[in-house]
Scaffold this motif. Structure first.
Motif, PDB file in Angstrom:
ATOM      1  N   PRO A 100     -12.088  11.588 -48.022  1.00 40.62           N
ATOM      2  CA  PRO A 100     -12.757  10.945 -49.158  1.00 40.62           C
ATOM      3  C   PRO A 100     -12.236   9.545 -49.445  1.00 40.62           C
ATOM      4  N   ALA A 101     -10.918   9.348 -49.354  1.00 42.52           N
ATOM      5  CA  ALA A 101     -10.352   8.020 -49.624  1.00 42.52           C
ATOM      6  C   ALA A 101     -10.871   6.996 -48.621  1.00 42.52           C
ATOM      7  N   MET A 102     -10.927   7.374 -47.330  1.00 45.24           N
ATOM      8  CA  MET A 102     -11.445   6.467 -46.306  1.00 45.24           C
ATOM      9  C   MET A 102     -12.898   6.100 -46.578  1.00 45.24           C
ATOM     10  N   LEU A 103     -13.717   7.106 -46.886  1.00 46.30           N
ATOM     11  CA  LEU A 103     -15.150   6.872 -47.033  1.00 46.30           C
ATOM     12  C   LEU A 103     -15.473   6.100 -48.311  1.00 46.30           C
ATOM     13  N   ILE A 104     -14.770   6.409 -49.396  1.00 38.09           N
ATOM     14  CA  ILE A 104     -15.004   5.672 -50.640  1.00 38.09           C
ATOM     15  C   ILE A 104     -14.565   4.222 -50.480  1.00 38.09           C
ATOM     16  N   ALA A 105     -13.419   4.003 -49.821  1.00 35.56           N
ATOM     17  CA  ALA A 105     -12.972   2.628 -49.562  1.00 35.56           C
ATOM     18  C   ALA A 105     -13.999   1.883 -48.719  1.00 35.56           C
ATOM     19  N   TYR A 106     -14.567   2.569 -47.752  1.00 41.76           N
ATOM     20  CA  TYR A 106     -15.596   1.955 -46.911  1.00 41.76           C
ATOM     21  C   TYR A 106     -16.825   1.584 -47.733  1.00 41.76           C
ATOM     22  N   GLY A 107     -17.232   2.474 -48.638  1.00 39.92           N
ATOM     23  CA  GLY A 107     -18.376   2.193 -49.503  1.00 39.92           C
ATOM     24  C   GLY A 107     -18.142   0.998 -50.407  1.00 39.92           C
ATOM     25  N   ILE A 108     -16.917   0.875 -50.942  1.00 38.16           N
ATOM     26  CA  ILE A 108     -16.580  -0.284 -51.772  1.00 38.16           C
ATOM     27  C   ILE A 108     -16.713  -1.564 -50.961  1.00 38.16           C
ATOM     28  N   SER A 109     -16.219  -1.535 -49.727  1.00 39.34           N
ATOM     29  CA  SER A 109     -16.299  -2.718 -48.874  1.00 39.34           C
ATOM     30  C   SER A 109     -17.747  -3.081 -48.565  1.00 39.34           C
ATOM     31  N   LEU A 110     -18.589  -2.086 -48.366  1.00 33.44           N
ATOM     32  CA  LEU A 110     -20.002  -2.363 -48.098  1.00 33.44           C
ATOM     33  C   LEU A 110     -20.658  -3.084 -49.273  1.00 33.44           C
ATOM     34  N   ARG A 111     -20.291  -2.668 -50.486  1.00 33.79           N
ATOM     35  CA  ARG A 111     -20.927  -3.268 -51.671  1.00 33.79           C
ATOM     36  C   ARG A 111     -20.350  -4.633 -52.020  1.00 33.79           C
ATOM     37  N   LEU A 112     -19.032  -4.776 -51.931  1.00 33.77           N
ATOM     38  CA  LEU A 112     -18.393  -5.995 -52.421  1.00 33.77           C
ATOM     39  C   LEU A 112     -18.063  -6.995 -51.314  1.00 33.77           C
ATOM     40  N   GLY A 113     -17.977  -6.533 -50.083  1.00 37.43           N
ATOM     41  CA  GLY A 113     -17.712  -7.438 -48.977  1.00 37.43           C
ATOM     42  C   GLY A 113     -19.000  -8.012 -48.425  1.00 37.43           C
ATOM     43  N   PRO A 114     -18.911  -8.774 -47.349  1.00 38.75           N
ATOM     44  CA  PRO A 114     -20.128  -9.299 -46.708  1.00 38.75           C
ATOM     45  C   PRO A 114     -21.051  -8.160 -46.286  1.00 38.75           C
ATOM     46  N   ARG A 115     -22.343  -8.363 -46.386  1.00 37.20           N
ATOM     47  CA  ARG A 115     -23.296  -7.330 -45.975  1.00 37.20           C
ATOM     48  C   ARG A 115     -23.157  -7.041 -44.485  1.00 37.20           C
ATOM     49  N   PRO A 116     -23.415  -5.786 -44.052  1.00 37.42           N
ATOM     50  CA  PRO A 116     -23.321  -5.455 -42.632  1.00 37.42           C
ATOM     51  C   PRO A 116     -24.155  -6.397 -41.780  1.00 37.42           C
ATOM     52  N   GLY A 117     -23.525  -6.922 -40.728  1.00 41.79           N
ATOM     53  CA  GLY A 117     -24.221  -7.830 -39.834  1.00 41.79           C
ATOM     54  C   GLY A 117     -24.143  -9.276 -40.238  1.00 41.79           C
ATOM     55  N   THR A 118     -23.460  -9.580 -41.375  1.00 43.17           N
ATOM     56  CA  THR A 118     -23.352 -10.968 -41.820  1.00 43.17           C
ATOM     57  C   THR A 118     -21.924 -11.479 -41.694  1.00 43.17           C
ATOM     58  N   GLY A 119     -21.090 -10.802 -40.945  1.00 41.95           N
ATOM     59  CA  GLY A 119     -19.691 -11.190 -40.836  1.00 41.95           C
ATOM     60  C   GLY A 119     -19.447 -12.282 -39.812  1.00 41.95           C
ATOM     61  N   GLY A 120     -20.480 -12.804 -39.199  1.00 40.74           N
ATOM     62  CA  GLY A 120     -20.311 -13.924 -38.282  1.00 40.74           C
ATOM     63  C   GLY A 120     -19.978 -13.528 -36.868  1.00 40.74           C
ATOM     64  N   ALA A 121     -20.136 -12.239 -36.510  1.00 45.00           N
ATOM     65  CA  ALA A 121     -19.807 -11.794 -35.162  1.00 45.00           C
ATOM     66  C   ALA A 121     -20.924 -10.890 -34.642  1.00 45.00           C
ATOM     67  N   ILE A 122     -22.161 -11.378 -34.716  1.00 48.96           N
ATOM     68  CA  ILE A 122     -23.319 -10.569 -34.355  1.00 48.96           C
ATOM     69  C   ILE A 122     -23.270 -10.161 -32.884  1.00 48.96           C
ATOM     70  N   ALA A 123     -22.933 -11.110 -32.002  1.00 49.70           N
ATOM     71  CA  ALA A 123     -22.895 -10.801 -30.573  1.00 49.70           C
ATOM     72  C   ALA A 123     -21.834  -9.748 -30.275  1.00 49.70           C
ATOM     73  N   GLU A 124     -20.679  -9.885 -30.906  1.00 53.14           N
ATOM     74  CA  GLU A 124     -19.618  -8.907 -30.671  1.00 53.14           C
ATOM     75  C   GLU A 124     -19.994  -7.551 -31.245  1.00 53.14           C
ATOM     76  N   LEU A 125     -20.602  -7.534 -32.427  1.00 54.42           N
ATOM     77  CA  LEU A 125     -21.035  -6.272 -33.026  1.00 54.42           C
ATOM     78  C   LEU A 125     -22.070  -5.585 -32.135  1.00 54.42           C
ATOM     79  N   ALA A 126     -23.021  -6.351 -31.596  1.00 50.32           N
ATOM     80  CA  ALA A 126     -24.028  -5.775 -30.704  1.00 50.32           C
ATOM     81  C   ALA A 126     -23.373  -5.219 -29.440  1.00 50.32           C
ATOM     82  N   THR A 127     -22.362  -5.912 -28.929  1.00 55.30           N
ATOM     83  CA  THR A 127     -21.657  -5.447 -27.734  1.00 55.30           C
ATOM     84  C   THR A 127     -20.948  -4.134 -28.010  1.00 55.30           C
ATOM     85  N   ILE A 128     -20.223  -4.071 -29.126  1.00 56.76           N
ATOM     86  CA  ILE A 128     -19.494  -2.850 -29.484  1.00 56.76           C
ATOM     87  C   ILE A 128     -20.460  -1.694 -29.696  1.00 56.76           C
ATOM     88  N   THR A 129     -21.564  -1.951 -30.378  1.00 54.57           N
ATOM     89  CA  THR A 129     -22.540  -0.894 -30.636  1.00 54.57           C
ATOM     90  C   THR A 129     -23.124  -0.346 -29.333  1.00 54.57           C
TER      91      THR A 129
END
Length: 308
Positions: A200-229
């Motif tokens: 629960p601590a991991m998942l709630i922390a992750y949810g907080i980051s999703l809301r307050l951090g940069p939106r998914p895919g906007t972190g400036g590493a689209i090519a790397e994210l696509a490669t990892i995926t």
């Protein structure tokens, strides 16, 4: 598919809770860091103790283990090669990327999928124990070395895993399993309660980051994210299948098991490690998001094609 959907529904519910609490300003990014540290230093080591103490570690020595280890090694090596050539990251950052591409969610999703899709929850044990006892300690060792100001002496490098809470918890759990000893109830009950905070601590922390951090895919590493995926969702299960089918001559349910487990998404604790070492935090978060979203249809296709 009921187990797959139930496992993903649980994860999504807790991530959503974290995002809602952040939206309501009950929790903020400071709380996210506290939750991540709590999971890393306290709850996750306790979870390793209680989990491995009851595990059959002899299942580690199986063809399942060989296929899983090979799939991890090939996928992680492909990412590291790309990281050095195209992304030019340092050691610690490359380690987080490699874990994002090849370290699977064997707990939250692996257990229900093994139980309901594969018909035997024990099938996830080799992958789980491989990651807990070998891959995770090695990765944390590399991360420790990678963030150090200067190269530590060899003795310090060799002994450093013993100072990592997750490694210590894993070793204690393994020792209890091999010896057959049981944790006294006076300790087992509070330990179980503390262990229950980890996921629960991991998942709630992750949810907080999703809301307050940069939106998914906007972190400036689209090519790397696509490669990892692509590595996680497509390459890793393909390698597991090829090794299992042609090198180990696996068929039927065992072949289905190693392929499905390799298609599991990136584990949430990679986000915790990224936060702890302050390397690739946004990338790890986004990789968890994208691989989790894509793994459901991937696993459904694999199950449809390979089910005996």
């Amino acid at each position: 598919m009921g187990g797959v959907l139930a496992g993903f529904a649980t994860i999504i519910a807790l991530i959503t809770l974290g995002a809602v609490l952040a939206q309501l300003r009950v929790l903020d990014l400071d709380a996210q860091r506290v939750l991540s540290r709590l999971a890393f230093y306290v709850a996750s080591p306790a979870l390793m103790v209680v989990t491995l103490a009851d595990a059959d570690v002899h299942q580690v020595l199986s063809a399942n283990l060989v296929a899983s280890a090979t799939a991890f090694a090939v996928t992680a090596a492909l990412y590291v090669a790309l990281s050095r050539l195209a992304f030019r990251h340092d050691l610690a950052r490359s380690t987080i990327g490699a874990l994002s591409a090849a370290y699977v969610n064997a707990g939250n999703l692996g257990l229900p999928i093994a139980a309901y899709v594969l018909g035997d929850a024990a099938l996830v044990a080799p992958t789980w124990l491989l990651q807990l006892l070998v891959l995770q300690p090695l990765a944390l060792l590399v991360l420790d070395v990678g963030v150090a100001d200067r190269r530590p002496p060899l003795r310090a490098v060799l002994l450093r895993p013993l100072s990592t809470p997750l490694t210590v918890g894993s070793l204690i759990g393994l020792a209890l399993s091999l010896s057959g000893l049981r944790i006294p109830s006076l300790l087992a009950d509070p330990l179980q309660l503390v262990a229950g905070m980890a996921v629960p601590a991991m998942l709630i922390a992750y949810g907080i980051s999703l809301r307050l951090g940069p939106r998914p895919g906007t972190g400036g590493a689209i090519a790397e994210l696509a490669t990892i995926t692509a590595l996680k969702v497509a390459v890793m299960p393909a390698v597991a299948y090829l090794v299992g089918r042609f090198a180990l001559e696996m068929q039927g349910a065992p072949l289905l098991a190693v392929t499905v487990l390799a298609a599991l998404p990136t584990a949430q604790n990679i986000f915790v490690h990224a936060t702890r070492y302050d390397r690739g935090v946004t990338l790890a978060r986004d990789a968890i998001f994208t691989t989790t979203a894509l793994s459901v249809p991937t696993i459904a296709v694999i199950a449809a094609l390979l089910s005996p």
